[in-house]
Motif scaffolding. Structure first.
Motif, PDB file in Angstrom:
ATOM      1  N   SER A 194       0.849  -1.207   0.000  1.00 48.40           N
ATOM      2  CA  SER A 194       0.000   0.000   0.000  1.00 48.40           C
ATOM      3  C   SER A 194       0.878   1.248   0.000  1.00 48.40           C
ATOM      4  O   SER A 194       0.904   2.030   0.959  1.00 48.40           O
ATOM      5  CB  SER A 194      -0.912  -0.005   1.232  1.00 48.40           C
ATOM      6  N   ILE A 195       1.603   1.429  -1.087  1.00 47.07           N
ATOM      7  CA  ILE A 195       2.538   2.552  -1.224  1.00 47.07           C
ATOM      8  C   ILE A 195       2.330   3.214  -2.581  1.00 47.07           C
ATOM      9  O   ILE A 195       2.085   2.537  -3.582  1.00 47.07           O
ATOM     10  CB  ILE A 195       4.007   2.091  -1.093  1.00 47.07           C
ATOM     11  N   VAL A 196       2.407   4.535  -2.572  1.00 45.83           N
ATOM     12  CA  VAL A 196       2.266   5.308  -3.814  1.00 45.83           C
ATOM     13  C   VAL A 196       3.435   6.282  -3.910  1.00 45.83           C
ATOM     14  O   VAL A 196       3.773   6.957  -2.941  1.00 45.83           O
ATOM     15  CB  VAL A 196       0.939   6.095  -3.837  1.00 45.83           C
ATOM     16  N   ALA A 197       4.058   6.364  -5.087  1.00 51.09           N
ATOM     17  CA  ALA A 197       5.122   7.344  -5.342  1.00 51.09           C
ATOM     18  C   ALA A 197       4.534   8.488  -6.156  1.00 51.09           C
ATOM     19  O   ALA A 197       3.903   8.257  -7.200  1.00 51.09           O
ATOM     20  CB  ALA A 197       6.282   6.703  -6.092  1.00 51.09           C
ATOM     21  N   ILE A 198       4.701   9.725  -5.658  1.00 54.52           N
ATOM     22  CA  ILE A 198       4.125  10.883  -6.336  1.00 54.52           C
ATOM     23  C   ILE A 198       5.183  11.961  -6.586  1.00 54.52           C
ATOM     24  O   ILE A 198       6.193  12.030  -5.891  1.00 54.52           O
ATOM     25  CB  ILE A 198       2.966  11.505  -5.515  1.00 54.52           C
ATOM     26  N   THR A 226      -5.310   7.838  -1.591  1.00 55.66           N
ATOM     27  CA  THR A 226      -5.988   6.555  -1.346  1.00 55.66           C
ATOM     28  C   THR A 226      -6.990   6.260  -2.450  1.00 55.66           C
ATOM     29  O   THR A 226      -7.087   5.126  -2.941  1.00 55.66           O
ATOM     30  CB  THR A 226      -6.709   6.569   0.018  1.00 55.66           C
ATOM     31  N   GLU A 227      -7.746   7.292  -2.845  1.00 56.03           N
ATOM     32  CA  GLU A 227      -8.734   7.132  -3.917  1.00 56.03           C
ATOM     33  C   GLU A 227      -8.067   6.675  -5.210  1.00 56.03           C
ATOM     34  O   GLU A 227      -8.536   5.751  -5.887  1.00 56.03           O
ATOM     35  CB  GLU A 227      -9.437   8.474  -4.128  1.00 56.03           C
ATOM     36  N   GLN A 228      -6.933   7.311  -5.550  1.00 58.22           N
ATOM     37  CA  GLN A 228      -6.217   6.950  -6.778  1.00 58.22           C
ATOM     38  C   GLN A 228      -5.597   5.557  -6.669  1.00 58.22           C
ATOM     39  O   GLN A 228      -5.537   4.812  -7.656  1.00 58.22           O
ATOM     40  CB  GLN A 228      -5.143   7.998  -7.069  1.00 58.22           C
ATOM     41  N   GLU A 251     -14.558   7.993   9.324  1.00 61.68           N
ATOM     42  CA  GLU A 251     -13.644   7.086   8.612  1.00 61.68           C
ATOM     43  C   GLU A 251     -14.414   6.134   7.699  1.00 61.68           C
ATOM     44  O   GLU A 251     -13.970   5.831   6.587  1.00 61.68           O
ATOM     45  CB  GLU A 251     -12.787   6.306   9.619  1.00 61.68           C
ATOM     46  N   TYR A 252     -15.600   5.665   8.167  1.00 61.99           N
ATOM     47  CA  TYR A 252     -16.452   4.837   7.309  1.00 61.99           C
ATOM     48  C   TYR A 252     -16.802   5.592   6.029  1.00 61.99           C
ATOM     49  O   TYR A 252     -16.672   5.075   4.918  1.00 61.99           O
ATOM     50  CB  TYR A 252     -17.758   4.466   8.024  1.00 61.99           C
ATOM     51  N   ARG A 253     -17.267   6.828   6.212  1.00 61.28           N
ATOM     52  CA  ARG A 253     -17.701   7.633   5.068  1.00 61.28           C
ATOM     53  C   ARG A 253     -16.545   7.912   4.108  1.00 61.28           C
ATOM     54  O   ARG A 253     -16.709   7.886   2.889  1.00 61.28           O
ATOM     55  CB  ARG A 253     -18.312   8.946   5.588  1.00 61.28           C
ATOM     56  N   ALA A 254     -15.353   8.157   4.663  1.00 64.31           N
ATOM     57  CA  ALA A 254     -14.184   8.447   3.824  1.00 64.31           C
ATOM     58  C   ALA A 254     -13.862   7.266   2.915  1.00 64.31           C
ATOM     59  O   ALA A 254     -13.567   7.443   1.724  1.00 64.31           O
ATOM     60  CB  ALA A 254     -12.981   8.785   4.696  1.00 64.31           C
ATOM     61  N   VAL A 255     -13.937   6.041   3.459  1.00 66.91           N
ATOM     62  CA  VAL A 255     -13.639   4.844   2.649  1.00 66.91           C
ATOM     63  C   VAL A 255     -14.726   4.630   1.591  1.00 66.91           C
ATOM     64  O   VAL A 255     -14.422   4.350   0.423  1.00 66.91           O
ATOM     65  CB  VAL A 255     -13.502   3.590   3.542  1.00 66.91           C
ATOM     66  N   LEU A 256     -15.996   4.776   1.985  1.00 67.96           N
ATOM     67  CA  LEU A 256     -17.099   4.598   1.026  1.00 67.96           C
ATOM     68  C   LEU A 256     -17.029   5.630  -0.098  1.00 67.96           C
ATOM     69  O   LEU A 256     -17.228   5.298  -1.273  1.00 67.96           O
ATOM     70  CB  LEU A 256     -18.449   4.690   1.755  1.00 67.96           C
ATOM     71  N   ASP A 257     -16.722   6.885   0.254  1.00 69.72           N
ATOM     72  CA  ASP A 257     -16.596   7.942  -0.767  1.00 69.72           C
ATOM     73  C   ASP A 257     -15.429   7.637  -1.712  1.00 69.72           C
ATOM     74  O   ASP A 257     -15.527   7.835  -2.927  1.00 69.72           O
ATOM     75  CB  ASP A 257     -16.389   9.306  -0.108  1.00 69.72           C
ATOM     76  N   ALA A 258     -14.315   7.169  -1.122  1.00 64.71           N
ATOM     77  CA  ALA A 258     -13.140   6.823  -1.939  1.00 64.71           C
ATOM     78  C   ALA A 258     -13.469   5.673  -2.889  1.00 64.71           C
ATOM     79  O   ALA A 258     -13.052   5.681  -4.061  1.00 64.71           O
ATOM     80  CB  ALA A 258     -11.963   6.457  -1.048  1.00 64.71           C
ATOM     81  N   SER A 261     -15.666   7.042  -5.749  1.00 69.79           N
ATOM     82  CA  SER A 261     -14.846   7.850  -6.662  1.00 69.79           C
ATOM     83  C   SER A 261     -13.900   6.980  -7.484  1.00 69.79           C
ATOM     84  O   SER A 261     -13.531   7.329  -8.604  1.00 69.79           O
ATOM     85  CB  SER A 261     -14.034   8.889  -5.885  1.00 69.79           C
ATOM     86  N   ALA A 262     -13.509   5.825  -6.903  1.00 68.86           N
ATOM     87  CA  ALA A 262     -12.578   4.925  -7.588  1.00 68.86           C
ATOM     88  C   ALA A 262     -13.272   4.024  -8.601  1.00 68.86           C
ATOM     89  O   ALA A 262     -12.621   3.268  -9.310  1.00 68.86           O
ATOM     90  CB  ALA A 262     -11.829   4.068  -6.565  1.00 68.86           C
ATOM     91  N   GLY A 263     -14.619   4.078  -8.652  1.00 70.00           N
ATOM     92  CA  GLY A 263     -15.326   3.329  -9.690  1.00 70.00           C
ATOM     93  C   GLY A 263     -16.191   2.181  -9.211  1.00 70.00           C
ATOM     94  O   GLY A 263     -16.615   1.352 -10.025  1.00 70.00           O
TER      95      GLY A 263
END
Length: 337
Positions: free
Chosen positions: A32-36, A78-80, A112-119, A122-124
Motif C-alpha cells: 500500500s505505497i504510492v510514489a508521487i 488513497t482514492e487513486q 472514517e467509514y464515510r471516507a472509505v465509502l466515498d473513496a 470515486s474509484a469506480g
C-alpha cells in the motif's frame, strides 16, 4: 443488486493491499505505497514499483503510505490507489461497475467509514460495503461465527491489532489497538539507535524482525544473529553491527505489552458464558504479525488462554471477504453500507 455486477473484496491494509473475487481467488497482492511527484501530486508508481523507491527518492519525488494505522491519512492518494487496484484486478474496459467489499478496523469512526465509502465510489465502485476487519478474519479463519458460542480472533497486521469476540454473526466485544507490525519495526529502529548508536530505516528493521525476530527469549543455542548495516549516529559514516534474537525480544517488549492490554480489555468486557467458550477453544491469531515466532506462546503466557495461529494468517481477512462476497445476502446484516 445487479446479478451481473463483478464482485471484488479489498483487504485495505496499512502495509499491503490484497484483492480477491467472490470465488476467493487472489487477483492482486501489492504494498500500500504510492510514489508521487510533489509539485503536481502526479502518481509515478503504485505498489511494488513504489516500494522499491521508498527511502531512495530524490527531493521532488515522495513515496508515501496513504493509510496510517488502518485509517485513511491521505484521501486523494488513497482514492487513486484504490482506482489503480480495481483497474489492475478487473481491467480498464468495464461495462458494469463492480460491487466492492472492503475490510475496515472495528474501532473506526463514522467519518472514517464515510471516507472509505466515498473513496470507493470515486474509484469506480457501483456499491461499496464495509466489513469489520476482525469479522472478516474470523470468517476467513473458518470460525463458526454464526453459532451461539464465543469465538475470539486477534488479527494483527501492519497498522492495527483487531481483537474481537464473535457470536451469532456479530461482534460482541471488540477493540482496535493502534499497535502492530509497524510499531514493532519502529521499536527495533529506536532500540538500535539507543543501544548501538546506529541509524537504520523501518524497512531494515522489518527485515531483522522477519529474519531473526521472536516474541519470547530463546536459549543461547537457538539464538540467531544478523549483520545490520546503517549510519553511525556520531560520525555519520557507514557502520556494521551484529544483532541477536534476544535483542529483538527486548526491543519489541513495550508494543507487545500494548497488544496484550488490548486483548485483556476485550476479555474483561466479555460475558462469563462466552468467556467459558473462549477458555475451552482458545483464541485464533491472524494477520502478518501472527507469523512472529513465539507470539502464540507469549499471548498464552500473558493471558492464560491458548493462542492458536490460523492456518494461513496472511490471508484470513481476504478469504473472509471472498466468502462474504459469495454470500452477500447471508451476511447482509453484518455489513456497513
Amino acid at each position: 443488486m445487479n446479478f451481473f455486477s463483478p464482485k471484488i473484496g479489498i483487504d485495505l491494509g496499512t502495509v499491503n493491499c490484497l484483492v480477491c473475487n467472490d470465488q476467493k481467488e487472489i487477483l492482486l497482492n501489492e504494498p500500500s505505497i504510492v510514489a508521487i511527484i510533489k509539485e503536481t501530486q502526479e502518481i509515478m508508481a503504485v505498489g511494488k514499483d513504489a516500494l522499491e523507491m521508498l527511502g531512495k527518492t530524490p527531493e521532488n519525488i515522495e513515496a508515501i503510505r496513504p493509510l496510517f494505522n488502518g485509517a485513511i491519512a491521505n484521501y486523494t492518494i488513497t482514492e487513486q490507489m484504490l482506482a489503480y487496484f480495481i483497474t489492475s484486478s478487473l481491467g480498464r474496459v468495464r461495462i458494469i461497475k463492480p460491487d466492492v467489499a472492503v475490510s475496515i478496523p472495528s474501532g473506526s469512526t463514522s467519518v472514517e467509514y464515510r471516507a472509505v465509502l466515498d473513496a470507493l465510489n470515486s474509484a469506480g465502485a457501483k456499491n461499496g460495503y464495509l466489513v469489520p476487519e476482525s469479522l472478516a478474519a474470523a470468517i476467513g479463519a473458518e470460525l463458526p461465527v454464526f453459532s451461539p458460542t464465543g469465538n475470539m480472533i486477534v488479527n494483527s497486521g501492519g497498522g492495527t491489532t483487531e481483537v474481537a469476540v464473535v457470536s451469532l454473526g456479530g461482534l460482541v466485544s471488540y477493540n482496535s489497538v493502534r499497535t502492530a507490525g509497524n510499531k514493532l519495526d519502529d521499536s527495533i529502529v529506536n532500540y538500535i539507535r539507543k543501544k548501538h548508536n546506529l541509524l537504520i530505516g523501518p524497512s531494515t528493521a522489518e527485515k531483522i524482525k522477519i529474519k531473526i525476530g521472536s516474541a519470547v527469549k530463546v536459549t543461547e543455542n537457538k539464538q540467531k544473529n544478523v549483520q545490520v548495516r546503517g549510519r553511525d549516529n556520531a560520525s555519520g559514516m557507514p557502520k556494521n553491527i551484529v544483532f541477536t534474537t534476544n535483542e529483538v525480544v527486548e526491543a519489541i517488549e513495550i508494543p507487545l505489552k500494548e497488544m496484550i492490554n488490548g486483548i485483556k480489555s476485550v476479555l474483561e468486557n466479555t460475558s462469563p458464558e462466552l468467556s467459558s467458550d473462549i477458555l475451552d477453544k482458545g483464541m485464533v491469531l491472524s494477520g502478518g504479525t501472527a507469523l512472529l515466532p513465539g507470539l502464540d506462546d507469549y499471548i498464552t503466557q500473558s493471558t492464560g488462554i491458548p493462542a492458536i495461529k490460523a492456518e494461513e494468517p496472511l490471508y484470513c481477512v481476504i478469504n473472509g471477504l471472498g466468502i462474504i462476497l459469495n454470500n452477500l445476502k447471508y451476511f447482509e446484516r453484518s455489513l456497513i453500507k
